[in-house]
Design an enzyme around this catalytic site. Structure first.
Site, PDB file in Angstrom:
ATOM      1  N   CYS A 115      46.923  32.594  -4.251  1.00 29.57           N
ATOM      2  CA  CYS A 115      47.158  31.882  -5.562  1.00 29.57           C
ATOM      3  C   CYS A 115      46.910  32.629  -7.036  1.00 29.57           C
ATOM      4  O   CYS A 115      48.195  31.411  -8.436  1.00 29.57           O
ATOM      5  CB  CYS A 115      46.154  30.490  -5.108  1.00 29.57           C
ATOM      6  N   HIS A 256      46.257  26.394 -11.420  1.00 39.77           N
ATOM      7  CA  HIS A 256      46.782  26.422 -10.764  1.00 39.77           C
ATOM      8  C   HIS A 256      45.986  25.163  -9.912  1.00 39.77           C
ATOM      9  O   HIS A 256      45.564  24.811  -9.892  1.00 39.77           O
ATOM     10  CB  HIS A 256      45.775  27.800  -9.389  1.00 39.77           C
ATOM     11  N   ASN A 286      49.561  22.401  -2.745  1.00 41.43           N
ATOM     12  CA  ASN A 286      48.736  23.313  -3.106  1.00 41.43           C
ATOM     13  C   ASN A 286      50.262  24.675  -2.704  1.00 41.43           C
ATOM     14  O   ASN A 286      49.997  24.867  -2.003  1.00 41.43           O
ATOM     15  CB  ASN A 286      47.010  24.027  -2.999  1.00 41.43           C
TER      16      ASN A 286
HETATM   17  N1  ACO Z   1      40.591  13.153   6.623  1.00 41.27           N
HETATM   18  C1  ACO Z   1      39.862  12.651   6.552  1.00 41.27           C
HETATM   19  N2  ACO Z   1      38.364  13.305   6.876  1.00 41.27           N
HETATM   20  C2  ACO Z   1      38.221  15.315   6.581  1.00 41.27           C
HETATM   21  C3  ACO Z   1      38.906  15.569   6.359  1.00 41.27           C
HETATM   22  C4  ACO Z   1      40.453  15.026   6.371  1.00 41.27           C
HETATM   23  N3  ACO Z   1      42.185  15.549   5.679  1.00 41.27           N
HETATM   24  N4  ACO Z   1      39.212  16.706   5.884  1.00 41.27           N
HETATM   25  C5  ACO Z   1      37.623  17.223   6.272  1.00 41.27           C
HETATM   26  N5  ACO Z   1      36.876  15.567   6.706  1.00 41.27           N
HETATM   27  C6  ACO Z   1      36.010  14.987   6.413  1.00 41.27           C
HETATM   28  C7  ACO Z   1      35.131  16.450   7.280  1.00 41.27           C
HETATM   29  O1  ACO Z   1      34.666  16.530   8.338  1.00 41.27           O
HETATM   30  C8  ACO Z   1      33.452  16.504   7.238  1.00 41.27           C
HETATM   31  O2  ACO Z   1      33.202  14.935   7.478  1.00 41.27           O
HETATM   32  P1  ACO Z   1      31.697  14.589   7.816  1.00 41.27           P
HETATM   33  O3  ACO Z   1      30.804  14.950   6.950  1.00 41.27           O
HETATM   34  O4  ACO Z   1      31.229  13.603   9.383  1.00 41.27           O
HETATM   35  O5  ACO Z   1      31.653  16.610   8.464  1.00 41.27           O
HETATM   36  C9  ACO Z   1      33.898  15.144   5.645  1.00 41.27           C
HETATM   37  O6  ACO Z   1      35.419  14.747   5.407  1.00 41.27           O
HETATM   38  C10 ACO Z   1      33.740  15.338   3.666  1.00 41.27           C
HETATM   39  O7  ACO Z   1      34.541  17.153   4.039  1.00 41.27           O
HETATM   40  P2  ACO Z   1      34.158  18.616   3.089  1.00 41.27           P
HETATM   41  O8  ACO Z   1      34.637  19.963   3.520  1.00 41.27           O
HETATM   42  O9  ACO Z   1      32.374  18.405   2.527  1.00 41.27           O
HETATM   43  O10 ACO Z   1      34.947  17.407   2.109  1.00 41.27           O
HETATM   44  P3  ACO Z   1      35.108  17.513   0.120  1.00 41.27           P
HETATM   45  O11 ACO Z   1      34.780  16.901  -0.092  1.00 41.27           O
HETATM   46  O12 ACO Z   1      34.446  19.517   0.183  1.00 41.27           O
HETATM   47  O13 ACO Z   1      37.179  18.297   0.417  1.00 41.27           O
HETATM   48  C11 ACO Z   1      38.074  20.181   0.482  1.00 41.27           C
HETATM   49  C12 ACO Z   1      37.651  18.903   1.487  1.00 41.27           C
HETATM   50  C13 ACO Z   1      38.911  18.902  -0.012  1.00 41.27           C
HETATM   51  C14 ACO Z   1      38.953  21.010   0.764  1.00 41.27           C
HETATM   52  C15 ACO Z   1      37.279  20.747  -0.844  1.00 41.27           C
HETATM   53  O14 ACO Z   1      36.245  21.504  -0.370  1.00 41.27           O
HETATM   54  C16 ACO Z   1      38.318  21.856  -1.450  1.00 41.27           C
HETATM   55  O15 ACO Z   1      39.585  21.115  -1.846  1.00 41.27           O
HETATM   56  N6  ACO Z   1      38.085  22.568  -1.330  1.00 41.27           N
HETATM   57  C17 ACO Z   1      39.027  23.844  -2.372  1.00 41.27           C
HETATM   58  C18 ACO Z   1      40.012  24.385  -1.632  1.00 41.27           C
HETATM   59  C19 ACO Z   1      41.057  25.082  -1.863  1.00 41.27           C
HETATM   60  O16 ACO Z   1      41.448  24.856  -2.936  1.00 41.27           O
HETATM   61  N7  ACO Z   1      41.483  25.968  -1.461  1.00 41.27           N
HETATM   62  C20 ACO Z   1      42.808  27.063  -1.774  1.00 41.27           C
HETATM   63  C21 ACO Z   1      42.702  27.963  -2.011  1.00 41.27           C
HETATM   64  S1  ACO Z   1      43.613  28.748  -2.782  1.00 41.27           S
HETATM   65  C22 ACO Z   1      44.158  30.579  -1.863  1.00 41.27           C
HETATM   66  O17 ACO Z   1      44.399  31.412  -1.686  1.00 41.27           O
HETATM   67  C23 ACO Z   1      45.081  29.911  -0.870  1.00 41.27           C
END
Ligand code: ACO
Length: 329
Positions: A115, A256, A286
């Site tokens: 990214c 980004h 993204n």
């Molecule tokens: N819908 C519903 N529930 C979900 C989903 C979904 N799509 N995805 C995960 N959950 C659940 C999980 O299973 C978890 O449930 P549990 O508590 O029963 O275990 C709960 O939601 C919370 O999950 P978390 O992972 O703690 O959620 P978080 O608030 O951290 O958000 C997210 C997750 C959005 C992925 C966040 O961590 C994030 O944005 N991380 C950065 C990701 C990113 O930017 N990646 C790209 C990098 S760039 C590149 O190089 C491509």
């Protein structure tokens, strides 16, 4: 004032197929409410059919940028493409675009910085221009991660979309415009937090050692989130310090577009008011290396980015890598 690499024109491309959160509710166990709350994403664009791909997006964005710049492709000395989802493992997407636009006198290569690919590619192209190696460069940021996600994994498939942007950069003498400063950073020890294991030379497709490994994106979301919040702010502060600038000197912030909460925390750390922060994450999700140039393109179209403005761009991604550029537009 001295020789600098100045943006002559910008182009973009997104697929026409829209995938909404409601569409995703039919594919995985998720909800519009969860996705909007955690990421700010409402819909994304995804490649469709046999023709639409990273190379296809890159070509469309490049053709628009070149046409708007009025620069003869034969004068382009360098084609750099930030991407991690090229049409082939090799040849590079930069080479396929170089051929299709008729840039017969250009060197061409891809920049693998996920990214942050556009940040890295801009930085390198500008350095080549400033050093006098080339006068004109085409810099592309593009990805189609819809082709690399596991559509049964709700924790990743909701995040990504496809898109591209491209700029034509040209040398100008005695100018105050151009790429003013750059910061590139990496921490390979975090490579495991977001990766695709299979398909390279360590775990080739179908090889015994690839058994049990994934061919699609695996991500430890919380780790990436923590890293991203820190990295975005750090890179911005570092590049501003380097230029003896403060956030007040910045007219527009184009980060980004991975997650609205990550962008908000970076803007807050810099003390930037919301009117200086460009957002389109709700429309595209993204788009990886496509995200920043797509943001610059839309900001310009909306009249929010004008010639002479200082724009701060920042990105982070798999590697782990991160970096920031300040451009006087
Ligand atoms: N819908 C519903 N529930 C979900 C989903 C979904 N799509 N995805 C995960 N959950 C659940 C999980 O299973 C978890 O449930 P549990 O508590 O029963 O275990 C709960 O939601 C919370 O999950 P978390 O992972 O703690 O959620 P978080 O608030 O951290 O958000 C997210 C997750 C959005 C992925 C966040 O961590 C994030 O944005 N991380 C950065 C990701 C990113 O930017 N990646 C790209 C990098 S760039 C590149 O190089 C491509």
């Amino acid at each position: 004032m001295s020789r600098n690499a100045v943006v002559q024109a910008i182009g973009h491309a997104v697929p026409s197929k829209v995938l909404t959160n409601a569409d995703l509710e039919k594919i995985v166990d998720t909800s519009d409410e969860w996705i909007v709350q955690r990421t700010g994403i409402k819909e994304r664009r995804v490649c469709d059919g046999p023709i639409e791909s990273t190379g296809w997006l890159a070509l469309k964005a490049s053709q628009e940028a070149i046409e708007r710049s009025g620069i003869d492709p034969l004068k382009i000395g360098l084609v750099l493409c930030g991407t991690v989802s090229g049409d082939y493992i090799w040849p590079s997407t930069a080479c396929t675009v170089q051929d299709q636009i008729g840039a017969k006198h250009a060197g061409a290569f891809d920049v693998s910085a996920a990214c942050a690919g556009f940040i890295y590619a801009m930085s390198n192209a500008a350095a080549m221009i400033k050093a006098g190696e080339v006068d004109h460069a085409l810099v592309i940021g593009v990805d189609s991660l819809s082709k690399q996600v596991d559509w049964t994994d709700r924790s990743t498939c909701i995040l990504f979309g496809d898109g591209a942007g491209a700029v034509v950069l040209s040398a100008e003498e005695d100018t105050d415009r151009g790429l003013l400063g750059t910061v590139l950073m990496s921490d390979g020890s975090g490579g495991k937090f977001i990766c695709i294991d299979v398909g390279g030379s360590r775990y080739p497709y179908g090889s015994p050692q690839s058994v049990g490994k994934k061919e699609t994106i695996t991500m430890q979301g919380a780790e990436v989130y923590r890293f991203a919040v820190q990295a975005m702010g750090d890179a911005c502060c570092k590049v501003l310090d380097k230029l003896h600038m403060t956030p007040e000197d910045i007219d527009l912030f184009v980060p980004h577009q991975a997650n609205l909460r990550i962008i908000d925390s970076a803007a807050k750390r810099l003390g930037l008011p919301s009117e200086k922060v460009f957002l389109n994450v709700h429309k595209y999700g993204n788009t990886s290396a496509g995200s920043i140039p797509l943001g610059l393109y839309e900001a310009e179209q909306e009249g929010r980015l004008k010639r002479g403005m200082n724009v701060l761009t920042v990105g982070f991604g798999a590697g782990l890598v991160w970096g920031a550029n300040v451009i006087k537009w």
